[in-house]
Design a protein around this motif. Structure first.
Motif, short mmCIF file in Angstrom:
data_model
loop_
_atom_site.label_atom_id
_atom_site.label_comp_id
_atom_site.label_asym_id
_atom_site.label_seq_id
_atom_site.Cartn_x
_atom_site.Cartn_y
_atom_site.Cartn_z
N GLY A 1 0.82 -1.21 0.00
CA GLY A 1 0.00 0.00 0.00
C GLY A 1 0.85 1.25 0.00
O GLY A 1 0.56 2.23 -0.71
N MET A 2 1.94 1.24 0.80
CA MET A 2 2.85 2.39 0.78
C MET A 2 3.49 2.56 -0.58
O MET A 2 3.64 3.68 -1.10
CB MET A 2 3.93 2.20 1.84
CG MET A 2 3.44 2.26 3.27
SD MET A 2 4.83 2.10 4.44
CE MET A 2 3.99 2.21 6.01
N ALA A 3 3.88 1.42 -1.20
CA ALA A 3 4.54 1.48 -2.50
C ALA A 3 3.62 2.07 -3.56
O ALA A 3 4.03 2.91 -4.38
CB ALA A 3 5.01 0.08 -2.91
N VAL A 4 2.36 1.63 -3.57
CA VAL A 4 1.41 2.16 -4.55
C VAL A 4 1.17 3.65 -4.33
O VAL A 4 1.09 4.43 -5.29
CB VAL A 4 0.09 1.37 -4.48
CG1 VAL A 4 -0.96 2.01 -5.36
CG2 VAL A 4 0.32 -0.08 -4.90
N ALA A 5 1.08 4.07 -3.07
CA ALA A 5 0.84 5.48 -2.79
C ALA A 5 1.98 6.37 -3.31
O ALA A 5 1.75 7.51 -3.74
CB ALA A 5 0.65 5.70 -1.30
N LEU A 6 3.20 5.85 -3.32
CA LEU A 6 4.36 6.66 -3.74
C LEU A 6 4.33 7.00 -5.23
O LEU A 6 5.10 7.85 -5.68
CB LEU A 6 5.66 5.93 -3.40
CG LEU A 6 6.00 5.84 -1.92
CD1 LEU A 6 7.30 5.05 -1.72
CD2 LEU A 6 6.14 7.22 -1.30
N LEU A 7 3.46 6.33 -6.00
CA LEU A 7 3.36 6.65 -7.43
C LEU A 7 2.90 8.09 -7.66
O LEU A 7 3.16 8.68 -8.70
CB LEU A 7 2.40 5.68 -8.12
CG LEU A 7 2.89 4.23 -8.25
CD1 LEU A 7 1.77 3.35 -8.80
CD2 LEU A 7 4.12 4.14 -9.16
N TRP A 8 2.18 8.67 -6.69
CA TRP A 8 1.65 10.04 -6.83
C TRP A 8 2.37 11.04 -5.92
O TRP A 8 1.83 12.06 -5.56
CB TRP A 8 0.15 10.04 -6.49
CG TRP A 8 -0.67 9.34 -7.52
CD1 TRP A 8 -1.20 9.88 -8.64
CD2 TRP A 8 -1.06 7.96 -7.52
NE1 TRP A 8 -1.90 8.94 -9.35
CE2 TRP A 8 -1.83 7.73 -8.68
CE3 TRP A 8 -0.84 6.88 -6.64
CZ2 TRP A 8 -2.36 6.49 -8.99
CZ3 TRP A 8 -1.36 5.64 -6.95
CH2 TRP A 8 -2.13 5.44 -8.12
N ARG B 1 0.63 14.70 -5.75
CA ARG B 1 -0.19 14.75 -4.54
C ARG B 1 0.67 14.46 -3.32
O ARG B 1 0.48 13.46 -2.61
CB ARG B 1 -1.34 13.74 -4.62
CG ARG B 1 -2.34 13.98 -5.73
CD ARG B 1 -3.20 15.20 -5.41
NE ARG B 1 -4.27 15.36 -6.39
CZ ARG B 1 -4.17 16.03 -7.50
NH1 ARG B 1 -3.01 16.64 -7.79
NH2 ARG B 1 -5.17 16.13 -8.33
N PRO B 2 1.65 15.30 -3.03
CA PRO B 2 2.57 14.99 -1.93
C PRO B 2 1.88 14.94 -0.57
O PRO B 2 2.23 14.10 0.27
CB PRO B 2 3.61 16.10 -2.01
CG PRO B 2 2.93 17.23 -2.72
CD PRO B 2 1.99 16.58 -3.67
N VAL C 1 -1.37 9.07 3.62
CA VAL C 1 -1.60 7.62 3.48
C VAL C 1 -0.44 6.83 4.08
O VAL C 1 -0.64 5.87 4.84
CB VAL C 1 -1.80 7.27 2.00
CG1 VAL C 1 -1.83 5.75 1.80
CG2 VAL C 1 -3.08 7.89 1.47
N VAL C 2 0.78 7.21 3.75
CA VAL C 2 1.95 6.49 4.25
C VAL C 2 2.04 6.62 5.78
O VAL C 2 2.36 5.65 6.49
CB VAL C 2 3.23 7.01 3.57
CG1 VAL C 2 4.48 6.42 4.23
CG2 VAL C 2 3.21 6.68 2.08
N ALA C 3 1.76 7.82 6.30
CA ALA C 3 1.83 8.01 7.75
C ALA C 3 0.77 7.17 8.46
O ALA C 3 1.04 6.55 9.51
CB ALA C 3 1.65 9.49 8.09
N TYR D 1 10.30 13.39 2.29
CA TYR D 1 11.14 14.13 1.35
C TYR D 1 10.28 14.77 0.24
O TYR D 1 10.46 15.95 -0.11
CB TYR D 1 12.18 13.19 0.75
CG TYR D 1 13.07 13.81 -0.30
CD1 TYR D 1 14.27 14.43 0.05
CD2 TYR D 1 12.73 13.78 -1.64
CE1 TYR D 1 15.09 15.00 -0.91
CE2 TYR D 1 13.54 14.34 -2.61
CZ TYR D 1 14.72 14.95 -2.24
OH TYR D 1 15.53 15.52 -3.18
N SER D 2 9.35 13.99 -0.30
CA SER D 2 8.51 14.48 -1.39
C SER D 2 7.62 15.63 -0.94
O SER D 2 7.42 16.60 -1.68
CB SER D 2 7.65 13.34 -1.94
OG SER D 2 8.48 12.27 -2.40
N LEU D 3 7.10 15.51 0.30
CA LEU D 3 6.22 16.57 0.79
C LEU D 3 6.97 17.88 0.96
O LEU D 3 6.51 18.95 0.55
CB LEU D 3 5.57 16.15 2.11
CG LEU D 3 4.65 17.19 2.76
CD1 LEU D 3 3.48 17.51 1.84
CD2 LEU D 3 4.16 16.70 4.10
#
Length: 425
Positions: A46-53, A57-58, A64-66, A91-93
């Motif tokens: 789930g974390m991996a899929v969320a990182l696609l955006w 959508r940081p 989601v990851v948190a 980092y992305s945010l």
């Protein structure tokens, strides 16, 4: 053209897919021998899929990851390798969020997560070491992202500034081109309208008297030819200004055209007639001036106008541009008189040199012979004259006189004069 996928650069999409795939592989490999098992694997996926955006959508990706990371802590699972997704989302945010405040809030949430993760360590010494280690890692990632964000925004500001300067240069170039086109159109109108008006009037006169008075007809045809040559010479000078980016050397001047008189030693033109003296060669970029008004008035007298000329005041040399403006105003005013009042009208040109301005008056009695073909309406002579006068913050009035005829009055402040006059029509 840069390739895109769903409106995003292909290179960035490929990198995000690689990061997400790496996290997914860690999720598959790290939970096989842990207490998390397949539920932990699903959490990591789930974390991996969320990182696609993470770029577009940081904030949402970080939330989601948190949430998934706190679920992992709530289930009392030990930190796993795929938890690197938390650092990637942080980092992305910080790097891509619209507001830095979101990055600061994410850093606080990550610090709380560090405390929760270190709390699972049974030993107090190990707890402190774990907290410091995780805190240093999270802090280093946050600061690195802040540095990259600052650099990215700086580059964006430079690009925006360069784009703004480019737009300003384009706007200035367009304005300069428009101004130059207006100036050229004004000069073309002055040259062509004057010459054509004289030629039409004389050609009409020659047509009417060719049988009754052949000598007058020949004289009218000669004036037509002379005026055409003068207009053609003016046109050539104007075209030369357009073609040549730099002025010729005034000491040498331009080369004479083939077959034309050039220099003081040139022989007279035998076709000019016994009462004509060939005009000396003129520099290509010579501009007419007030000093040439007598010659201009003689051409109008030859065309059939009765012109009187008076000058009052100290006729000090005028600036070149102002000198040309006065000349063109007189030329246009008398051209209008010839077109509308007709041959035989009486015109008076008065030029007054004052301490603060030059005042020009051109009036006619409107009592000439009605032209055979009335002048077409919709000319731009008055518009051009108003434009010329407005350059110097001067005033121009033009209109019919109560006693008949037309009056034009222009006031042109001198450069040293600070006073201006409101334009009234």
């Amino acid at each position: 053209m840069r390739a895109t996928v769903l409106g995003r650069p292909l290179r960035g999409v490929a990198f995000d897919v690689a990061v997400s795939g790496a996290v997914a592989l860690l999720a598959l490999a790290s939970t096989a021998g842990s207490d998390a098992g397949w539920p932990g694997t699903m959490l990591g996926l789930g974390m991996a899929v969320a990182l696609l955006w993470r770029r577009v959508r940081p904030v949402g990706v970080t939330v989601v990851v948190a949430v998934l990371a706190y679920v992992q802590v709530a289930l009392d699972w030990a930190p796993l390798p795929y938890d690197v997704a938390v650092l990637i989302a942080l980092y992305s945010l910080v790097k891509y969020a619209d507001r830095l405040r979101d990055g600061v809030l994410a850093g606080v949430v990550a610090a709380v997560g560090v405390v929760f993760a270190a709390a699972r360590t049974p030993s107090q010494v190990a707890w402190a070491f774990t907290a410091v280690f995780y805190g240093l890692v999270v802090g280093a990632v946050w600061l690195a992202a802040l540095n990259v964000r600052t650099r990215r925004l700086y580059v964006l500001s430079l690009e925006e500034r360069a784009a703004t300067l480019e737009r300003e240069r384009e706007a200035q170039s367009r304005a300069a081109v428009a101004e130059e086109r207006t100036r050229i159109a004004r000069e073309l109108h002055d040259v062509v309208a004057h010459g054509m008006a004289v030629m039409i009037v004389q050609a009409d006169g020659a047509r009417y008297v060719i049988e009754k008075d052949p000598q007058a007809a020949r004289e009218a045809v000669r004036i037509v030819a002379d005026t055409g040559r003068q207009a053609l010479a003016d046109m050539r000078r104007l075209v030369d200004i357009l073609r040549e980016p730099s002025r010729p050397d005034p000491a040498t001047g331009p080369e004479p055209a083939p077959g034309s008189s050039a220099g003081p030693d040139a022989a007279p033109d035998p076709s000019a007639g016994p009462d004509r003296v060939p005009e000396p060669a003129e520099p290509t970029h010579r501009r007419p001036s007030v000093a040439e008004l007598p010659a201009l008035l003689e051409r109008f007298r030859a065309a059939g106008l009765q012109v009187r000329h008076t000058v009052t005041g100290d006729s000090a040399p005028l600036p070149p541009a102002l000198d040309l403006t006065v000349y063109r105003l007189v030329q246009e005013a008398l051209t209008n008189t010839l077109k509308h009042a007709g041959v035989g009208a009486t015109a008076e040109v008065s030029l007054a040199h004052r301490a603060d301005a030059v005042v020009l008056e051109v009036l006619d009695d409107g009592r000439g012979r009605v032209p055979a073909t009335p002048a077409p309406p919709g000319g731009h002579g008055l518009v051009g004259m108003r434009e010329r006068v407005s350059v110097y913050d001067g005033s121009l009035t033009a209109g019919p006189r109560p006693t008949g005829g037309w009056l034009l009055r222009a006031r042109l402040p001198l450069p040293s004069s600070s006073g201006t006059e409101v334009v009234t029509a």
